[in-house]
Design a protein around this motif. Sequence first.
Motif, PDB file in Angstrom:
ATOM      1  N   ASP A  89       0.827  -1.198   0.000  1.00 35.68           N
ATOM      2  CA  ASP A  89       0.000   0.000   0.000  1.00 35.68           C
ATOM      3  C   ASP A  89       0.868   1.258   0.000  1.00 35.68           C
ATOM      4  OD1 ASP A  89      -2.183  -1.645   0.105  1.00 35.68           O
ATOM      5  OD2 ASP A  89      -2.491  -1.437   2.271  1.00 35.68           O
ATOM      6  N   ASP A  92       2.607   2.120   3.210  1.00 35.16           N
ATOM      7  CA  ASP A  92       3.637   1.219   3.729  1.00 35.16           C
ATOM      8  C   ASP A  92       5.031   1.820   3.587  1.00 35.16           C
ATOM      9  OD1 ASP A  92       1.919  -0.857   4.533  1.00 35.16           O
ATOM     10  OD2 ASP A  92       1.841  -1.656   2.489  1.00 35.16           O
ATOM     11  N   VAL A  97       7.901  -3.000   5.524  1.00 40.75           N
ATOM     12  CA  VAL A  97       6.715  -2.592   6.284  1.00 40.75           C
ATOM     13  C   VAL A  97       5.486  -3.324   5.769  1.00 40.75           C
ATOM     14  CG1 VAL A  97       5.184  -0.657   6.815  1.00 40.75           C
ATOM     15  CG2 VAL A  97       7.656  -0.346   6.910  1.00 40.75           C
ATOM     16  N   ALA A  98       5.359  -3.459   4.462  1.00 39.63           N
ATOM     17  CA  ALA A  98       4.208  -4.150   3.885  1.00 39.63           C
ATOM     18  C   ALA A  98       4.180  -5.612   4.302  1.00 39.63           C
ATOM     19  CB  ALA A  98       4.244  -4.038   2.358  1.00 39.63           C
ATOM     20  N   ARG A 101       3.171  -5.860   7.961  1.00 37.53           N
ATOM     21  CA  ARG A 101       1.740  -5.552   8.120  1.00 37.53           C
ATOM     22  C   ARG A 101       0.883  -6.720   7.647  1.00 37.53           C
ATOM     23  NH1 ARG A 101      -1.624  -4.403   4.471  1.00 37.53           N
ATOM     24  NH2 ARG A 101      -0.081  -3.715   2.930  1.00 37.53           N
ATOM     25  N   GLU A 102       1.209  -7.258   6.483  1.00 33.38           N
ATOM     26  CA  GLU A 102       0.428  -8.368   5.950  1.00 33.38           C
ATOM     27  C   GLU A 102       0.519  -9.596   6.853  1.00 33.38           C
ATOM     28  OE1 GLU A 102      -1.602  -8.869   3.457  1.00 33.38           O
ATOM     29  OE2 GLU A 102      -1.548  -6.912   2.494  1.00 33.38           O
ATOM     30  N   GLU A 104       0.893  -9.592  10.063  1.00 26.44           N
ATOM     31  CA  GLU A 104       0.024  -9.326  11.210  1.00 26.44           C
ATOM     32  C   GLU A 104      -1.441  -9.525  10.827  1.00 26.44           C
ATOM     33  OE1 GLU A 104       2.286  -6.207  14.169  1.00 26.44           O
ATOM     34  OE2 GLU A 104       1.216  -5.354  12.451  1.00 26.44           O
ATOM     35  N   GLU A 105      -1.827  -9.036   9.659  1.00 23.51           N
ATOM     36  CA  GLU A 105      -3.226  -9.115   9.250  1.00 23.51           C
ATOM     37  C   GLU A 105      -3.633 -10.552   8.911  1.00 23.51           C
ATOM     38  OE1 GLU A 105      -3.660  -6.427   6.003  1.00 23.51           O
ATOM     39  OE2 GLU A 105      -3.397  -4.618   7.236  1.00 23.51           O
ATOM     40  N   ASP A 110       2.947 -10.873  15.490  1.00 21.60           N
ATOM     41  CA  ASP A 110       3.325  -9.584  16.073  1.00 21.60           C
ATOM     42  C   ASP A 110       4.715  -9.208  15.581  1.00 21.60           C
ATOM     43  OD1 ASP A 110       4.103  -7.448  17.731  1.00 21.60           O
ATOM     44  OD2 ASP A 110       2.865  -8.178  19.382  1.00 21.60           O
ATOM     45  N   ARG A 111       4.834  -8.026  14.977  1.00 22.93           N
ATOM     46  CA  ARG A 111       6.118  -7.615  14.391  1.00 22.93           C
ATOM     47  C   ARG A 111       7.214  -7.432  15.427  1.00 22.93           C
ATOM     48  NH1 ARG A 111       4.751  -2.446  11.095  1.00 22.93           N
ATOM     49  NH2 ARG A 111       2.806  -3.605  10.800  1.00 22.93           N
TER      50      ARG A 111
END
Length: 209
Positions: A89, A92, A97-98, A101-102, A104-105, A110-111
């Motif tokens: 995105d 991101d 970062v992307a 994030r993905e 986690e989703e 957990d990062r």
Amino acid sequence: MSDVVFSAADFRRRALQHVAPLDQSWREHGDHVLNRDSIREIEQLNLRDAAVLIGVIDYPDEARVILTQRTTKLRKHAGQIAFPGGGIDDVDGTPEVAALREAEEEIGLDRRFVETVGRLPQYLSGTGFRIQPVLAVVQPGFVITPNPDEVDSVFEVPLSFLMNPDNHQQDSRMWQGVVRHFYVMPYRERRIWGITAGIIRTLYERLYA
């Protein structure tokens, strides 16, 4: 490869020493080498940027890699084995970062347990994605919570199994009127193939071959 120690520490060392090559080097790795006739066709597609997380868990006995079984409800690559990941995105900023994030989703990773340590060459898919694999070491203690809309299950495979070229079989099938060649890595009841196997093969070629 009998003298290789397949630990997360060794993986981290190899990843940090690895210099990410120029974007065009994707042509020379993974299953792209098996499908040279389709390279120009793939390059002409309107590709969406994506990132996946190759998470190597730092277990004391053996390093293991996190993989998912995608739900059959998805529009693309339904039911297939995949790394956590998805589209990059605008907010991101970076593939790292992307990918975090993905992860986690999709699986609730957990990062705070994840250390990114490098990248592989991009993987260009015939299904419309320019994928940036992000290499990471994951510390134990995390809790997995799969998103049922995207993931049916999450499992782990020993790094030593995936980095053994004896487990890299080749297969082919007709797709959109063209014979496509790909890697297959059967593990227990799972069949790792397609994009994921191609990225795993690239990981082997860049860090372990």
